[in-house]
Design an enzyme around this catalytic site. Structure first.
Site, short mmCIF file in Angstrom:
data_model
loop_
_atom_site.label_atom_id
_atom_site.label_comp_id
_atom_site.label_asym_id
_atom_site.label_seq_id
_atom_site.Cartn_x
_atom_site.Cartn_y
_atom_site.Cartn_z
N LEU A 1 -9.40 -2.07 -27.84
CA LEU A 1 -8.61 -0.86 -27.65
C LEU A 1 -8.52 -0.18 -29.00
CD1 LEU A 1 -5.63 -2.20 -25.48
CD2 LEU A 1 -7.32 -0.52 -24.74
N ASP A 2 -8.64 1.15 -29.02
CA ASP A 2 -8.60 1.82 -30.30
C ASP A 2 -7.18 1.82 -30.89
OD1 ASP A 2 -7.15 4.11 -29.35
OD2 ASP A 2 -9.00 5.00 -28.65
N LYS A 3 -7.07 2.22 -32.13
CA LYS A 3 -5.80 2.14 -32.86
C LYS A 3 -4.66 2.82 -32.13
CE LYS A 3 -3.67 3.37 -37.30
NZ LYS A 3 -3.90 3.95 -38.65
#
Length: 244
Positions: free
Chosen positions: A101-103
């Protein structure tokens, strides 16, 4: 069979041998209730603990459902990141995520030391479902939803997304179920239809749900929930991996 303690900890996926030596020097490791000594040897019959938590043998497969908070980077170490998975997930076995999952996204990550499970979950041809709650910056139109449902051309990747399930929950919020893992796929799909994502949370991976976990919390998968995950990843196998 006796093995040097630092090597044993490395085999169990706790850390590298060098880091194991540091843990031993810091008195963070005990063997049968006593502080471990540099260079000592152990067997699987010994009670070995790191920071008070018992270490299972090197063949023990661990699978966690973890709620990744927003702002955390999906990597174990990054000197340029404010917070990484390695910083916030304190677990005595070295684990890897299946599907990042991205930041700026939050929600469910499957964390495991089972490389075969990760490979099976990440294989796009298996079309495993992942479910998300997505809030955008303005009201959704039926035309935009239709485009995303049927598959949308991502010019920067020269790729068309697979058809997916989308249910509109509020004027600016939808539930999306995807079966592929293109990098930043949801954000790209929304951008391609004129929207910016404001909030993105993964709530389910295959049969595993985020449920009532709070940001930063995890639970170890056991019993029927774990069995169903392995059965879906390894259909038809009588002796499924991950039983250790």
């Amino acid at each position: 069979m006796e093995t040097r303690l630092n090597k044993y900890l490395a085999q169990c996926g706790i850390c590298s041998r060098r880091d194991a030596d540091k843990l031993i020097e810091q008195k963070a490791v005990t063997v049968n209730g006593q502080a471990a000594l540099p260079g000592m040897k152990v067997t699987e019959a010994d009670d070995i603990r790191v920071n008070g938590r018992r270490i299972e043998g090197p063949d023990k497969k661990v699978v966690l459902a973890y709620y990744k908070p927003q702002g955390v980077i999906c990597t174990a170490r990054d000197e340029h990141a404010d917070r990484t998975i390695g910083d916030v997930l304190q677990y005595p076995v070295r684990l890897t995520y299946a599907g990042r999952l991205d930041k700026n996204s939050e929600g469910l990550l499957i964390m495991t030391n089972d490389g075969d499970l990760i490979d099976a979950m990440m294989r796009g041809a298996n079309r495993h479902e992942k479910e998300y709650l997505v809030k955008v910056d303005k009201p959704l139109t039926e035309a935009a939803l239709h485009k995303m449902r049927k598959g949308i051309w991502l010019e920067e990747l020269e790729q068309t997304t697979r058809p997916c399930e989308i249910t509109q929950l509020e004027s600016d919020t939808m539930r999306m179920i995807l079966t592929q893992g293109i990098n930043r796929q949801i954000r790209r799909m929304c951008e391609a239809t004129g929207y910016a994502v404001r909030e993105l949370k993964r709530t389910r991976v295959m049969n595993i749900e985020l449920a009532d976990l709070a940001p930063g919390e995890y639970r170890e998968l056991t019993g029927a929930e774990r069995e169903e995950l392995y059965r879906s990843c390894f259909p038809g196998m009588k002796n499924k991996p991950g039983k250790g």
